[in-house]
Write a protein that holds these residues in place. Structure first.
Motif, short mmCIF file in Angstrom:
data_model
loop_
_atom_site.label_atom_id
_atom_site.label_comp_id
_atom_site.label_asym_id
_atom_site.label_seq_id
_atom_site.Cartn_x
_atom_site.Cartn_y
_atom_site.Cartn_z
N THR A 316 0.82 -1.21 0.00
CA THR A 316 0.00 0.00 0.00
C THR A 316 0.86 1.26 0.00
O THR A 316 0.36 2.37 -0.21
CB THR A 316 -0.97 -0.03 1.20
OG1 THR A 316 -1.84 -1.16 1.06
CG2 THR A 316 -1.84 1.21 1.30
N ILE A 317 2.16 1.11 0.20
CA ILE A 317 3.04 2.30 0.24
C ILE A 317 2.92 3.14 -1.04
O ILE A 317 2.76 4.36 -0.96
CB ILE A 317 4.51 1.89 0.54
CG1 ILE A 317 4.61 1.32 1.96
CG2 ILE A 317 5.45 3.08 0.36
CD1 ILE A 317 5.99 0.76 2.33
N PRO A 318 2.96 2.54 -2.25
CA PRO A 318 2.82 3.39 -3.44
C PRO A 318 1.51 4.16 -3.46
O PRO A 318 1.49 5.34 -3.85
CB PRO A 318 2.89 2.38 -4.60
CG PRO A 318 3.67 1.22 -4.05
CD PRO A 318 3.27 1.13 -2.60
N SER A 319 0.41 3.54 -3.04
CA SER A 319 -0.89 4.22 -3.06
C SER A 319 -0.92 5.39 -2.08
O SER A 319 -1.40 6.47 -2.40
CB SER A 319 -2.03 3.26 -2.70
OG SER A 319 -1.99 2.12 -3.51
N VAL A 320 -0.42 5.16 -0.87
CA VAL A 320 -0.51 6.22 0.15
C VAL A 320 0.42 7.37 -0.21
O VAL A 320 0.11 8.53 0.08
CB VAL A 320 -0.25 5.65 1.57
CG1 VAL A 320 1.23 5.52 1.86
CG2 VAL A 320 -0.93 6.51 2.63
N LEU A 321 1.53 7.06 -0.89
CA LEU A 321 2.45 8.13 -1.28
C LEU A 321 2.03 8.80 -2.59
O LEU A 321 2.64 9.78 -3.00
CB LEU A 321 3.88 7.59 -1.41
CG LEU A 321 4.57 7.20 -0.09
CD1 LEU A 321 5.99 6.70 -0.35
CD2 LEU A 321 4.59 8.36 0.90
N SER A 322 1.00 8.28 -3.24
CA SER A 322 0.48 8.93 -4.45
C SER A 322 -0.73 9.81 -4.14
O SER A 322 -1.18 10.57 -4.99
CB SER A 322 0.06 7.89 -5.49
OG SER A 322 1.14 7.07 -5.83
N ALA A 323 -1.28 9.66 -2.94
CA ALA A 323 -2.53 10.35 -2.61
C ALA A 323 -2.25 11.74 -2.05
O ALA A 323 -1.25 11.94 -1.36
CB ALA A 323 -3.31 9.53 -1.59
N PRO A 324 -3.13 12.69 -2.32
CA PRO A 324 -3.02 13.99 -1.65
C PRO A 324 -3.13 13.81 -0.14
O PRO A 324 -3.71 12.82 0.32
CB PRO A 324 -4.23 14.77 -2.20
CG PRO A 324 -4.66 14.05 -3.42
CD PRO A 324 -4.28 12.62 -3.23
N PRO A 325 -2.58 14.75 0.64
CA PRO A 325 -2.64 14.63 2.09
C PRO A 325 -4.07 14.39 2.58
O PRO A 325 -5.01 14.96 2.04
CB PRO A 325 -2.12 15.99 2.58
CG PRO A 325 -1.20 16.44 1.49
CD PRO A 325 -1.82 15.94 0.22
N GLY A 326 -4.21 13.54 3.60
CA GLY A 326 -5.54 13.28 4.15
C GLY A 326 -5.62 11.90 4.77
O GLY A 326 -4.69 11.10 4.66
N LEU A 327 -6.76 11.65 5.41
CA LEU A 327 -7.03 10.36 6.03
C LEU A 327 -7.97 9.59 5.10
O LEU A 327 -9.04 10.09 4.74
CB LEU A 327 -7.70 10.59 7.39
CG LEU A 327 -8.32 9.39 8.10
CD1 LEU A 327 -7.28 8.31 8.37
CD2 LEU A 327 -8.97 9.85 9.41
#
Lengths: 354, 354
Positions: A316-327
């Motif tokens: 999931t690291i690539p997805s979380v580092l591709s997303a704009p800041p947020g929860l």
């Protein structure tokens, strides 16, 4: 301070060196684009013993002082595999994101923190935006069998008359601490007492999974009900850390039902046992989305809990580092996928080292 | 001209009223948040006959003139279910996106248009950005069994030693036109001739699926090979539109292999038949991701082609309307999910009616 061009490995810090944390570390070491730089461990003697006896990269720094490691190691992403409740991981999540360190956590309640603790969810969301980082929770469950996979399968659905998921799993991969929370290793009376006291919660995360499925499909659960009951051993089971004797609990059966418009719309069943084959249970995961285009999916043998949760944390690291800041909930991010190249995936958010 | 606040139904135009287009229309009518406003049909007598004899909403406008319908009806999204080749759908896609109308298409080659036609892909991408619209292709295959589902399942993978997907399907749901392209209903000699002439392509999209799987995992296929061979009928099959006699082709078996670093890494097998049970084939889809955490998934009975492709077209509308303008592969968008509420999903791009 951010760039998407660097080919340097992504610096990872781990929180928690239990079975999941150690597996995630082992996997992260096989991915050339990841560099595990540190581990935050608990203050117990066993936590220290585990990390001292483990085979870790020579340059892996570890400490009980999370702030120290975060400031000194300047990681880009944190994998938090410590506890289930939002209340127990909130502080670590916030200390990461306020430093711009994105987080993937296996905390079950964090899969949809608005169920257990909306106010903490709001705090984390605000800290994400202030720090420029993203947070998401994943794992075998919540994060895969009971929510992400059913939602993706349902992409082929017309109406959705009923969602049902059944999982039968071997819980011998977990240690005694997790067994106590699941309800394994008790006398029948002890089980009832611990259940009433809220010590036994069975699997945590059913309500989070159910509400996320409903929300993604534009449905609202107007009622949600959960039950857990023990499976009593008829023989002795010698486990790695202790013994379950005949007459004690060797597993649990848990179910949950979610209603939409007064009708049962969602059903979860989970059976776990320290030795499923001994009682005729074959491990498997089964997902069924009933409707005009009924979809019936079986994963057999059932997905292995530790390997799957640790893989999802890392993948999931690539997805979380591709997303704009947020929860985020996992269904609001691109699905996890194993990135097998030596260089980091394109387009992820990087922090340049000072 | 855009807003995310309106609760008015999303205006949909359909291109193509074949089996998939008609099914998508039928499904769209059951979703209260969608309003099918028009259908662009082919100029053949059969196309006109199908729409005139069909049960359509009273206010559904249809015409062979796409520009006219787009300008008069001002749809917000188009479902294009006409032909497989990029070259055959490019013009319709561009006339939509240059008007700001996002597109979901079942064109197999459009799943990764860089395989068949990189220059057309570039043109479409530019038109998307100029017009402020997004384009994606989906369907049972490519779009689900051979790519999106394997990638999502692989979220739990450690290494990925080998990806294999097998699909056995009943092709009696397709009409004679599709059968001719698949290779069904030929004499053995006619099959060979049509295959050499490129009329029979079997299932289209294997290479697109394979390259997307590899790319999502950070792998590069250094070789890709495909084979198709006929299944000869041993009895007569009376189909809805025509008869397959004994000795003619009643199905095909198709396989594909993708190599990474000189080793076979990906394998696809597809068997289709006008009556699978008559030759002992049970329809099913099987996905296996081999590695340290091997994942083995079976969908049984196998997903039905028409219902699944039409559902994916409709269920991808929220994703394509949530994405920034551009040309996407389905794995770069949030997965399709059935939106069952009466109001449109939150956060989608809307076009306010003038």
């Amino acid at each position: 301070m951010t760039s998407t061009a660097t080919r340097a490995p992504v610096r990872v810090i781990l929180f928690g060196m239990g079975t999941v944390g150690r597996a995630a570390l082992r996997l992260a070491r096989t991915r050339q684009w990841l560099h595990p730089v540190g581990a935050v461990i608990g203050s117990s003697a066993s936590a220290r013993g585990r990390i001292e006896s483990g085979e870790h990269p020579a340059d892996l720094r570890w400490s009980t002082d999370a702030d120290l490691l975060l400031d000194q190691l300047r990681p880009e992403v944190a994998l938090i595999a410590t506890r289930s409740p939002v209340a127990d991981v909130k502080e670590d999540i916030i200390r990461c994101v306020e430093r711009g360190v994105s987080v993937v956590t296996s905390s079950e309640e964090m899969f949809d923190p608005n169920v257990a603790d909306p106010s903490a969810a709001g705090e984390i969301e605000a800290a994400c935006r202030a720090g420029g980082a993203a947070v998401v929770a994943t794992g075998i469950n919540p994060g895969y069998v009971f929510d992400v996979i059913p939602v993706v399968i349902a992409g082929a659905s017309w109406d959705v008359q009923r969602v049902s998921v059944t999982r039968m799993l071997d819980c011998s991969v977990f240690g005694r601490t997790v067994h106590r929370l699941l309800g394994v290793g008790y006398s029948p009376a002890g089980f009832e007492e611990a259940r009433r006291a809220g010590i036994i919660r069975g699997h945590i995360g059913f309500e989070e999974s159910a509400r996320v499925i409903a929300r993604v499909m534009g449905r609202d659960l107007d009622r949600f009900e959960e039950n857990v009951r023990p499976l009593i051993a008829e023989q002795t089971y010698q486990l790695a850390e202790y013994v379950v004797s005949a007459g004690e609990t060797a597993g649990v059966v848990q179910d949950a039902t979610g209603w939409v418009g007064g009708t049962p719309w969602l059903r979860f069943d989970l059976s776990l046992h320290v030795d499923p084959e001994s009682v005729g249970i074959q491990t498997r995961d089964h997902i069924r989305i009933e409707g005009e285009n009924t979809l019936d999916v079986t994963i057999q043998p059932g997905t292995q809990s530790i390997l799957t949760t640790s893989a999802l944390l890392v993948n999931t690291i690539p997805s979380v580092l591709s997303a704009p800041p947020g929860l985020y909930t996992a269904t609001d991010l691109l699905p996890a996928a194993p990135w097998l190249d030596a260089d980091p995936p394109p387009g992820i958010r990087r922090r340049i080292q000072g």
